[in-house]
Structures are given as C-alpha cells and as structure tokens.
Design a protein around this motif. Structure first.
Motif, mmCIF file in Angstrom:
data_model
loop_
_atom_site.group_PDB
_atom_site.id
_atom_site.type_symbol
_atom_site.label_atom_id
_atom_site.label_comp_id
_atom_site.label_asym_id
_atom_site.label_seq_id
_atom_site.Cartn_x
_atom_site.Cartn_y
_atom_site.Cartn_z
ATOM 1 N N ILE A 148 0.892 -1.255 -0.233
ATOM 2 C CA ILE A 148 0.140 -0.016 -0.311
ATOM 3 C C ILE A 148 0.898 1.422 0.273
ATOM 4 C CG2 ILE A 148 -1.825 1.048 1.360
ATOM 5 C CD1 ILE A 148 -2.479 -1.241 2.738
ATOM 6 N N ALA A 149 2.255 1.314 0.372
ATOM 7 C CA ALA A 149 2.487 2.587 0.316
ATOM 8 C C ALA A 149 2.629 3.009 -0.395
ATOM 9 C CB ALA A 149 3.911 2.173 0.859
ATOM 10 N N PRO A 150 3.357 2.643 -1.752
ATOM 11 C CA PRO A 150 3.174 4.112 -2.936
ATOM 12 C C PRO A 150 1.725 4.992 -2.874
ATOM 13 C CG PRO A 150 4.220 1.885 -3.500
ATOM 14 C CD PRO A 150 3.307 1.519 -2.300
ATOM 15 N N ARG A 151 1.248 3.569 -2.498
ATOM 16 C CA ARG A 151 -0.510 5.408 -2.741
ATOM 17 C C ARG A 151 -0.753 5.854 -1.692
ATOM 18 N NH1 ARG A 151 -4.288 0.680 -2.475
ATOM 19 N NH2 ARG A 151 -6.007 2.622 -2.481
ATOM 20 N N ILE A 152 0.105 5.375 -0.312
ATOM 21 C CA ILE A 152 -0.476 6.495 0.936
ATOM 22 C C ILE A 152 0.572 8.255 0.158
ATOM 23 C CG2 ILE A 152 0.240 7.254 3.462
ATOM 24 C CD1 ILE A 152 0.071 3.632 3.385
ATOM 25 N N GLN A 153 -0.698 8.526 0.711
ATOM 26 C CA GLN A 153 -0.307 9.916 0.489
ATOM 27 C C GLN A 153 1.517 10.920 1.174
ATOM 28 O OE1 GLN A 153 -1.100 11.686 -2.887
ATOM 29 N NE2 GLN A 153 -1.201 9.769 -2.734
ATOM 30 N N ASN A 154 0.438 10.444 2.595
ATOM 31 C CA ASN A 154 1.676 10.833 3.626
ATOM 32 C C ASN A 154 2.215 10.093 4.179
ATOM 33 O OD1 ASN A 154 -1.473 9.293 4.569
ATOM 34 N ND2 ASN A 154 -1.211 11.347 6.470
ATOM 35 N N LEU A 155 2.993 9.071 3.321
ATOM 36 C CA LEU A 155 3.912 7.909 4.244
ATOM 37 C C LEU A 155 4.966 8.626 5.285
ATOM 38 C CD1 LEU A 155 3.494 5.187 3.427
ATOM 39 C CD2 LEU A 155 5.611 5.244 2.172
ATOM 40 N N GLY A 156 5.515 9.595 4.924
ATOM 41 C CA GLY A 156 6.026 10.151 5.456
ATOM 42 C C GLY A 156 6.060 10.619 7.330
ATOM 43 N N GLN A 157 4.669 10.670 7.388
ATOM 44 C CA GLN A 157 3.611 10.553 8.337
ATOM 45 C C GLN A 157 3.484 9.215 9.559
ATOM 46 O OE1 GLN A 157 1.640 14.467 7.768
ATOM 47 N NE2 GLN A 157 1.758 15.160 9.248
ATOM 48 N N TRP A 158 2.932 8.716 8.598
ATOM 49 C CA TRP A 158 1.971 7.471 8.526
ATOM 50 C C TRP A 158 3.019 6.215 9.020
ATOM 51 C CZ3 TRP A 158 -2.738 6.753 10.511
ATOM 52 C CH2 TRP A 158 -3.191 4.907 10.401
ATOM 53 N N ARG A 159 4.503 6.152 8.429
ATOM 54 C CA ARG A 159 5.192 5.100 8.019
ATOM 55 C C ARG A 159 5.938 4.791 10.078
ATOM 56 N NH1 ARG A 159 11.082 4.533 7.404
ATOM 57 N NH2 ARG A 159 11.264 2.502 6.572
ATOM 58 N N PRO A 160 6.240 6.389 10.403
ATOM 59 C CA PRO A 160 6.842 6.485 11.940
ATOM 60 C C PRO A 160 5.864 6.105 12.702
ATOM 61 C CG PRO A 160 7.314 8.385 10.211
ATOM 62 C CD PRO A 160 6.583 7.636 9.920
ATOM 63 N N HIS A 161 4.638 6.751 12.422
ATOM 64 C CA HIS A 161 3.432 6.252 13.376
ATOM 65 C C HIS A 161 3.076 4.976 13.375
ATOM 66 C CE1 HIS A 161 -0.448 5.894 14.598
ATOM 67 N NE2 HIS A 161 -0.577 4.978 14.511
ATOM 68 N N LEU A 162 3.333 3.949 12.547
ATOM 69 C CA LEU A 162 3.337 2.730 12.787
ATOM 70 C C LEU A 162 4.269 1.574 13.195
ATOM 71 C CD1 LEU A 162 2.065 1.004 9.256
ATOM 72 C CD2 LEU A 162 0.403 1.761 11.230
ATOM 73 N N LEU A 163 5.762 2.159 12.890
ATOM 74 C CA LEU A 163 7.062 1.911 13.354
ATOM 75 C C LEU A 163 6.848 2.470 14.953
ATOM 76 C CD1 LEU A 163 9.787 2.624 11.219
ATOM 77 C CD2 LEU A 163 8.514 -0.041 11.187
ATOM 78 N N GLU A 164 6.522 3.631 15.511
ATOM 79 C CA GLU A 164 6.558 3.775 16.807
ATOM 80 C C GLU A 164 5.477 3.149 18.188
ATOM 81 O OE1 GLU A 164 6.061 7.894 16.991
ATOM 82 O OE2 GLU A 164 7.862 8.911 15.759
ATOM 83 N N ARG A 179 9.925 -8.853 17.046
ATOM 84 C CA ARG A 179 10.985 -7.707 17.356
ATOM 85 C C ARG A 179 11.374 -8.461 15.550
ATOM 86 N NH1 ARG A 179 14.438 -5.721 20.653
ATOM 87 N NH2 ARG A 179 13.004 -6.436 21.942
ATOM 88 N N GLU A 180 11.190 -9.009 15.495
ATOM 89 C CA GLU A 180 11.262 -9.316 13.901
ATOM 90 C C GLU A 180 10.828 -8.561 12.886
ATOM 91 O OE1 GLU A 180 10.968 -13.932 13.251
ATOM 92 O OE2 GLU A 180 13.440 -14.093 15.198
ATOM 93 N N LEU A 181 9.233 -8.690 13.453
ATOM 94 C CA LEU A 181 8.698 -7.750 11.899
ATOM 95 C C LEU A 181 9.110 -6.494 11.736
ATOM 96 C CD1 LEU A 181 6.425 -7.928 10.230
ATOM 97 C CD2 LEU A 181 5.334 -7.365 11.870
ATOM 98 N N TYR A 182 9.862 -6.103 12.962
ATOM 99 C CA TYR A 182 9.951 -4.976 12.837
ATOM 100 C C TYR A 182 11.621 -4.293 12.544
ATOM 101 C CZ TYR A 182 11.536 0.040 14.650
ATOM 102 O OH TYR A 182 12.729 1.406 13.850
ATOM 103 N N GLU A 183 12.681 -5.602 12.753
ATOM 104 C CA GLU A 183 13.843 -5.066 11.754
ATOM 105 C C GLU A 183 13.203 -5.534 10.666
ATOM 106 O OE1 GLU A 183 15.921 -8.741 13.538
ATOM 107 O OE2 GLU A 183 16.527 -7.235 15.278
ATOM 108 N N GLU A 184 12.377 -6.315 9.887
ATOM 109 C CA GLU A 184 12.100 -6.850 8.829
ATOM 110 C C GLU A 184 11.252 -5.255 7.932
ATOM 111 O OE1 GLU A 184 8.576 -8.675 5.370
ATOM 112 O OE2 GLU A 184 8.942 -9.294 7.426
#
Length: 254
Positions: A148-164, A179-184
């Motif tokens: 889905i990432a290429p279609r998320i217009q605010n990926l720069g905000q959404w990605r850090p939100h999910l990782l945090e 932890r393994e999923l996070y590393e991936e």
C-alpha cells in the motif's frame, strides 16, 4: 531452563518498577520479591499470577512464567476456528459486516490478518500478489514498496507512526516475533520521517491514500477484548478505518 525469578525480574525492569513498588502493589514484601527473583524462594501459583497482573504481563507470557515456576499453564490457547469460538467468530463477523462500506479487519498479536470485510478491498487495490498470500500481514502489506505504501500520500507521517506503535508493543510484550517483524518492515525504503501536525485533522493522524484518482482519508482505531481468559482472544485486535472527511464519506457511499 530459565527459572521464574529472572523472568519476573526482567518484566519488573521492563516496567521500570522497583522491588518495593511491586511488593506494595502485590501485597507482599520487597524481601520476598528479592528472594523470588534470586531463586531463594519459590512463589506459589497465585503469587506468580498476582505479580504478572501487576506487571501487566501479556496472557501468553503469564503461561510461560507459570511453566518456569513448575506449574501448569492457566490460560488455554484455542484456535479461532475451534467450535468453542463460534459465538466469538459470529460476533466479530457481524461487527465487520456492519462496518461496511468502511474497511475493517481482525489481526492476531503479530499483525497477521485473520478476517476482514469487503471494505478492505479498496486498501488492497494494486498490492503485489505475493504479499496477499496467507498469512497476510497488515504491517508488511502497508509498508512494503509493492504494497500500500506507494499510494499513501502522507507516508512520511504514517510510516513513523506505525513503527513507533510497533516499538511500544515490543517494549510492552517482549515478543521476539514482533522484534523480527520490526527489523523487516523498518528496513523497507521510505521517505524521510515527517512529524508535523496535519492542520486539517488536529485530533488524530489520518492515513491519506490514493484510490481511483482521488485521495481518501481514514483515521484508524484499534479495539481489543477486556479481561481475556484465552491466549488467542488476548491477542486479537480489531482495526477499523473511520472516514476523516466528508469527501471520503461521499466517495464510499453506495
């Protein structure tokens, strides 16, 4: 084999709690907690469960503590497709269907998708086939460059939100699989993090996703079960996507 003392100490330190604080909460003494952690005293089954409750140890790991202390697990782990889970499944299916046309899905403790409604199809449009093979993983599908990432217009905000969010869960649960999923997923390419507020939605960060030449905005909400007595149920999470603006509501209405 790891004994219960070091495991309890690890959970106490993870919660940044002193032996004295834990003893006061568990109606014990700091001396007794110290003896348990060093192996000089063997806690009763009730004490293990009481300490686990005050340390907010996840249900699956409470069973591990009991086993390490020499006791049988207290919580069953019933597959979701077991006949005993029929009422729960029916309730979940009714909830998912009732939420249509908006997307909703059910995940387990490692973000594998167990069920979803028809509304989720708009989020999965264009996702690579190999990412849709079971078990589907919500985080992998969201952040993968063929997901889905290429279609998320605010990926720069959404990605850090999910990782945090994932980092917090690892801290709370101590799960090696998370932890393994996070590393991936954190290794997937992505834009530079953006932490600025969205002036259009000051109350919550929306996911803004392109779909059929328009941008849809959703606010994600995750629900879990209160006081679960089964490992499977304790790890279930229902994620729903609420339209964040009138344009999204209009676009999804039949």
């Amino acid at each position: 084999m790891t004994t219960v003392g070091p495991l309890l100490r690890g959970w106490r330190e993870r919660r940044r709690m002193s032996q004295l604080e834990l003893s006061l909460r568990a109606d014990s003494s700091a001396r007794h907690i110290s003896f348990i952690e060093t192996g000089r005293a063997r806690p009763s089954q009730a004490m293990v469960l009481r300490l686990a409750e005050h340390l907010e140890v996840p249900v699956r790991e409470r069973n591990a503590l009991l086993l390490a202390a020499g006791y049988a697990p207290a919580y069953p782990e019933t597959p979701l497709d077991d006949p005993a889970m029929s009422a729960l499944r029916a309730g979940i299916e009714q909830l998912l269907t009732g939420y249509e046309p908006y997307p909703a899905l059910v995940m387990n403790g490692t973000y594998d998708v167990l069920a979803a409604n028809r509304g989720i199809a708009l989020l999965l449009h264009g996702v690579a086939e190999h990412l849709l093979r079971p078990p589907l993983n919500a985080l992998r599908i969201t952040l993968h460059p063929e997901g889905i990432a290429p279609r998320i217009q605010n990926l720069g905000q959404w990605r850090p939100h999910l990782l945090e969010q994932l980092e917090r869960q690892i801290s709370m649960r101590g799960s090696q699989r998370l932890r393994e999923l996070y590393e991936e997923v954190s290794a997937y390419p992505g834009p530079a993090p953006e932490h600025s507020a969205d002036p259009m939605h000051p109350f919550a960060l929306p996911m803004r996703i392109e779909h059929e030449n328009q941008v849809l905005s959703f606010i994600s909400s995750v629900s879990t079960f209160n006081t679960p007595m089964d490992v499977t149920v304790s790890e279930l999470a229902i994620e729903t996507f609420l339209p964040a603006d009138p344009e999204t509501v209009k676009a999804l209405m039949p």
